[in-house]
Design a protein around this motif. Structure first.
Motif, mmCIF file in Angstrom:
data_model
loop_
_atom_site.group_PDB
_atom_site.id
_atom_site.type_symbol
_atom_site.label_atom_id
_atom_site.label_comp_id
_atom_site.label_asym_id
_atom_site.label_seq_id
_atom_site.Cartn_x
_atom_site.Cartn_y
_atom_site.Cartn_z
ATOM 1 N N VAL A 257 0.814 -1.219 0.000
ATOM 2 C CA VAL A 257 0.000 0.000 0.000
ATOM 3 C C VAL A 257 0.851 1.275 0.000
ATOM 4 C CG1 VAL A 257 -1.599 1.397 1.370
ATOM 5 C CG2 VAL A 257 -2.143 -0.978 0.889
ATOM 6 N N PRO A 258 1.828 1.413 0.904
ATOM 7 C CA PRO A 258 2.629 2.640 0.854
ATOM 8 C C PRO A 258 3.355 2.804 -0.484
ATOM 9 C CG PRO A 258 3.129 1.372 2.825
ATOM 10 C CD PRO A 258 2.247 0.518 1.982
ATOM 11 N N ALA A 259 3.909 1.700 -0.998
ATOM 12 C CA ALA A 259 4.667 1.776 -2.246
ATOM 13 C C ALA A 259 3.766 2.213 -3.397
ATOM 14 C CB ALA A 259 5.304 0.422 -2.556
ATOM 15 N N ALA A 260 2.602 1.542 -3.540
ATOM 16 C CA ALA A 260 1.703 1.874 -4.640
ATOM 17 C C ALA A 260 1.175 3.294 -4.483
ATOM 18 C CB ALA A 260 0.546 0.874 -4.675
ATOM 19 N N TRP A 261 0.901 3.670 -3.238
ATOM 20 C CA TRP A 261 0.391 5.002 -2.960
ATOM 21 C C TRP A 261 1.402 6.060 -3.410
ATOM 22 C CZ3 TRP A 261 -4.359 6.331 -1.565
ATOM 23 C CH2 TRP A 261 -4.574 7.653 -1.169
ATOM 24 N N ALA A 262 2.645 5.875 -3.004
ATOM 25 C CA ALA A 262 3.684 6.846 -3.344
ATOM 26 C C ALA A 262 3.879 6.913 -4.858
ATOM 27 C CB ALA A 262 4.996 6.462 -2.652
ATOM 28 N N MET A 263 3.850 5.750 -5.512
ATOM 29 C CA MET A 263 4.087 5.762 -6.953
ATOM 30 C C MET A 263 2.929 6.394 -7.713
ATOM 31 S SD MET A 263 6.244 2.378 -7.878
ATOM 32 C CE MET A 263 5.500 1.120 -6.901
ATOM 33 N N ALA A 264 1.717 6.250 -7.176
ATOM 34 C CA ALA A 264 0.562 6.809 -7.870
ATOM 35 C C ALA A 264 0.450 8.319 -7.665
ATOM 36 C CB ALA A 264 -0.720 6.118 -7.409
ATOM 37 N N PHE A 265 0.821 8.796 -6.469
ATOM 38 C CA PHE A 265 0.590 10.213 -6.181
ATOM 39 C C PHE A 265 1.838 11.074 -6.227
ATOM 40 C CE2 PHE A 265 -3.231 8.300 -4.363
ATOM 41 C CZ PHE A 265 -4.171 9.073 -5.023
ATOM 42 N N LYS B 63 10.710 10.189 -11.930
ATOM 43 C CA LYS B 63 11.189 9.804 -13.262
ATOM 44 C C LYS B 63 11.289 8.305 -13.391
ATOM 45 C CE LYS B 63 13.986 13.785 -14.273
ATOM 46 N NZ LYS B 63 15.288 14.199 -13.760
ATOM 47 N N ARG B 64 11.652 7.663 -12.285
ATOM 48 C CA ARG B 64 11.934 6.234 -12.393
ATOM 49 C C ARG B 64 10.771 5.346 -11.944
ATOM 50 N NH1 ARG B 64 16.834 5.964 -9.326
ATOM 51 N NH2 ARG B 64 17.818 7.817 -10.132
ATOM 52 N N THR B 65 9.635 5.950 -11.640
ATOM 53 C CA THR B 65 8.486 5.165 -11.157
ATOM 54 C C THR B 65 8.126 4.033 -12.112
ATOM 55 O OG1 THR B 65 7.618 7.085 -10.020
ATOM 56 C CG2 THR B 65 6.075 5.292 -10.459
ATOM 57 N N LYS B 66 8.086 4.371 -13.403
ATOM 58 C CA LYS B 66 7.681 3.373 -14.385
ATOM 59 C C LYS B 66 8.681 2.209 -14.426
ATOM 60 C CE LYS B 66 7.047 2.823 -19.224
ATOM 61 N NZ LYS B 66 7.207 3.436 -20.543
ATOM 62 N N ASP B 67 9.967 2.565 -14.355
ATOM 63 C CA ASP B 67 10.986 1.510 -14.373
ATOM 64 C C ASP B 67 10.853 0.600 -13.154
ATOM 65 O OD1 ASP B 67 11.992 2.533 -16.686
ATOM 66 O OD2 ASP B 67 13.425 3.838 -15.667
ATOM 67 N N LEU C 252 10.816 6.628 0.784
ATOM 68 C CA LEU C 252 10.775 5.827 2.014
ATOM 69 C C LEU C 252 9.615 4.831 1.976
ATOM 70 C CD1 LEU C 252 12.798 6.347 4.307
ATOM 71 C CD2 LEU C 252 10.890 7.289 5.633
ATOM 72 N N MET C 253 8.515 5.253 1.362
ATOM 73 C CA MET C 253 7.346 4.373 1.295
ATOM 74 C C MET C 253 7.545 3.229 0.301
ATOM 75 S SD MET C 253 4.504 7.382 1.369
ATOM 76 C CE MET C 253 2.949 6.526 1.222
ATOM 77 N N ILE C 254 8.337 3.506 -0.745
ATOM 78 C CA ILE C 254 8.553 2.477 -1.758
ATOM 79 C C ILE C 254 9.640 1.485 -1.318
ATOM 80 C CG2 ILE C 254 9.173 2.093 -4.188
ATOM 81 C CD1 ILE C 254 8.147 4.914 -4.744
#
Lengths: 276, 288
Positions: free
Chosen positions: A91-99, A103-107, B12-14
């Motif tokens: 949840v934290p990871a997906a949340w951070a990547m979505a909001f 630059k490297r989120t997609k990778d 940090l969240m990722i």
């Protein structure tokens, strides 16, 4: 769809579709029927369809095989445990990547998915060694961790696609109205994120429940879930059709029902929204 | 809204997810790579840490490797063929106006939720069994000789079992795609007198191509590692040994870890070739 459909055509399609539907469902139906037969009726030639003495003795017999409740409990603990642990990390990871996409989120996302492609046999022996080294072979915790790891990429991806659909404007509007961080999370974000999280949980419990490679190979007695328990029926002395059927029904019923409720999410979840 | 502060918070969240997956990828994979260059047979107490490419040479030269590879390709190929063609037809059928559409849909997708070990055992015992399986009864009823599926065409039997499990998935995905088809375009084509087949060929099929690609790629990933169905039916006998199964037997049954690990690395490389294609398609989807 403005065209009027003739009733005749509709009836024709109905017959066709029901025939195919019943053919697909037949093995499950047959297992269901067999689970209520006596062993003698189950192998009678010609087969009996509905007119037999329905009995619950097979279900009772399966319950008496002392390890059945344990296998069921293991399945529940492992499927639910690995899903919740995965959700906690994802949840934290997906949340951070979505909001807060960088630059490297997609990778990162693609890399995570690529770990899902890792064939299990490629890492089989090291995992057995590590499990023995940490003395967790044949334990629930080992399976919870392993199944969490193999499903984590899917959990992250599903949550990511759901979270991305939450409009950021609403969040900003709430802030303008003076909502603090706490009420923002509690009253704005959580209600919007919950349906996505619930779907993800549902789908991953299904995946974990049916996972067979690791559950068969990493367990023997203590932590063996239903997948492994059922596999023990493949031994010759276990060739009792009615009992096998009863055990099978008990193993698949909860997940079948969950699956029916989550068929819409299945399409989204397993294709990551690529098919609409 | 992405300030420097929120950026570091995001990292940090990722971090936990990235960390566990990195460990999961690297640690066992490096160990397998290491073992693949060693002569490691724990049952006999043999451990020679470096024998170069001997395991790979032996693995590639053994007749079982080539056999396992062709078996794998045959299995995956025929299951894909059955599920895709069957899935397209079922999706088009389910899209027609009918009574009880919801129930038919539920009946069709049910096999996808059946545990692989359960479906393999049910098919093996209650359908394929030569003495008291349903297919034998049917054959006798029609006055034919009962056919011993699992020992006479074991590969076909496993293909049937696995295709039964995956046809619902293909149908469901393709049905979703069919339902998003612009019905006005179809009606216009029908008004213009386009026959059914060319409507299918020029309008429906191109529309479905993306969904078909997704189904092929996702199924391939899962099908390359078919295990439970083989484990409970033939146990790898009668030419049903896939690459996954061969490696499992080398590593766990005959405890030749070095040789098996070399096979495992080969399987990883093969799966990655497939994965690259999948990544491309998913990556493209991510852009829009």
């Amino acid at each position: 769809m403005a065209r009027a459909v003739t009733t005749q055509k509709k009836i024709m399609w109905t017959i066709f579709a029901w025939a195919f539907g019943l053919a697909m469902f037949f093995p499950i139906l047959w297992t269901f029927l067999t689970s209520f037969k006596s062993e003698a009726t189950a192998i009678s030639d010609p087969p009996v369809w509905f007119l037999f003495d329905w009995t619950l003795e097979n279900y009772a017999a399966v319950q008496e095989r002392s390890n059945y409740p344990k296998a069921l409990m293991n399945s529940i603990v492992i499927a639910v445990g690995s899903t919740l642990l995965g959700i906690l990390i994802a949840v934290p990871a997906a949340w951070a990547m979505a909001f807060v996409p960088g630059k490297r989120t997609k990778d990162v996302l693609l890399w995570m998915l690529s770990t899902k492609m890792l064939p299990a046999v490629g890492v089989l022996y090291p995992l057995v060694l590590l499990a023995k080294y940490f003395d967790v072979m044949d334990s629930r915790i080992l399976l919870i961790v392993v199944l969490m790891l193999i499903n984590l990429p899917i959990i992250v991806w599903m949550l990511y696609t759901y979270f991305r659909e939450i409009p950021v404007d609403i969040l900003e509007a709430a802030r303008m109205d003076g909502a603090g961080l706490k009420s923002e999370i509690l009253y704005v974000l959580t209600p919007m994120a919950l349906p996505g999280i619930a779907s993800t949980v549902l789908l991953n419990i299904i995946l974990a429940w049916n996972e067979a490679f690791w559950t068969i190979l990493l367990t023997t007695v203590n932590a063996a879930p239903l997948t492994a328990f059922i596999a023990s029926f493949s031994a010759p002395e276990g060739l009792f059709y009615a009992k096998l059927s009863a055990a099978s029904m008990l193993a698949i019923a909860p997940i079948l029902i969950m699956g029916w409720f989550s068929q819409k999410q299945l399409v989204r979840g397993l294709t990551f929204g690529a098919v609409k | 809204m992405a300030t420097a502060h929120s950026k570091s918070a995001a990292r940090l969240m990722i971090a936990p997810a990235v960390f566990v997956l990195l460990v999961w990828m690297l640690v066992p994979l490096c160990m397998t790579l290491y073992f693949s260059f060693a002569d490691y047979r724990p049952m006999r107490g043999v451990f020679d840490a470096w024998i170069g490419f001997d395991n790979y040479v032996r693995f590639f030269n053994s007749s079982s490797f080539l056999k396992a590879l062709t078996t794998t390709l045959w299995m995956v190929g025929s299951i894909l063929f059955i599920t895709i063609t069957g899935g397209v037809l079922m999706a088009l059928l389910l899209d027609q106006p009918m009574f009880g559409q919801g129930i038919v849909r539920v009946l069709v997708i049910a096999p996808f939720f059946v545990m692989p070990t359960v479906s393999a055992l049910v098919w093996k015992n209650m359908f394929f069994n030569v003495d008291n399986g349903l297919f034998s009864y049917g054959a006798k009823w029609l006055g034919m000789q009962p056919y011993d599926f699992l020992s006479q065409s074991p590969l076909l039997s496993i293909v049937v079992i696995v295709a039964w499990q995956w046809l619902p998935f293909a149908t469901l995905i393709l049905l979703t795609a069919v339902q998003s088809l612009d019905s006005e375009q179809l009606e216009a084509a029908e008004m213009d007198g386009a026959p059914v087949l060319s409507r299918f060929r020029f309008i429906i099929l191109p529309h479905l191509s993306r969904a078909i690609t997704v189904v092929i790629l996702i199924q391939t990933i899962f099908l390359l590692s078919i295990f439970a169905e083989i484990f409970v039916t033939t146990n790898g006998a009668f030419g049903t040994r896939t690459l996954t199964y061969l490696v499992y037997q080398r590593v766990l049954e005959s405890q030749n870890v070095g040789l098996g690990s070399a096979g495992g690395i080969v399987a990883v490389i093969l799966a990655n070739i497939v994965a690259i294609f999948l990544m491309r398609i998913v990556g493209k989807n991510l852009d829009n």
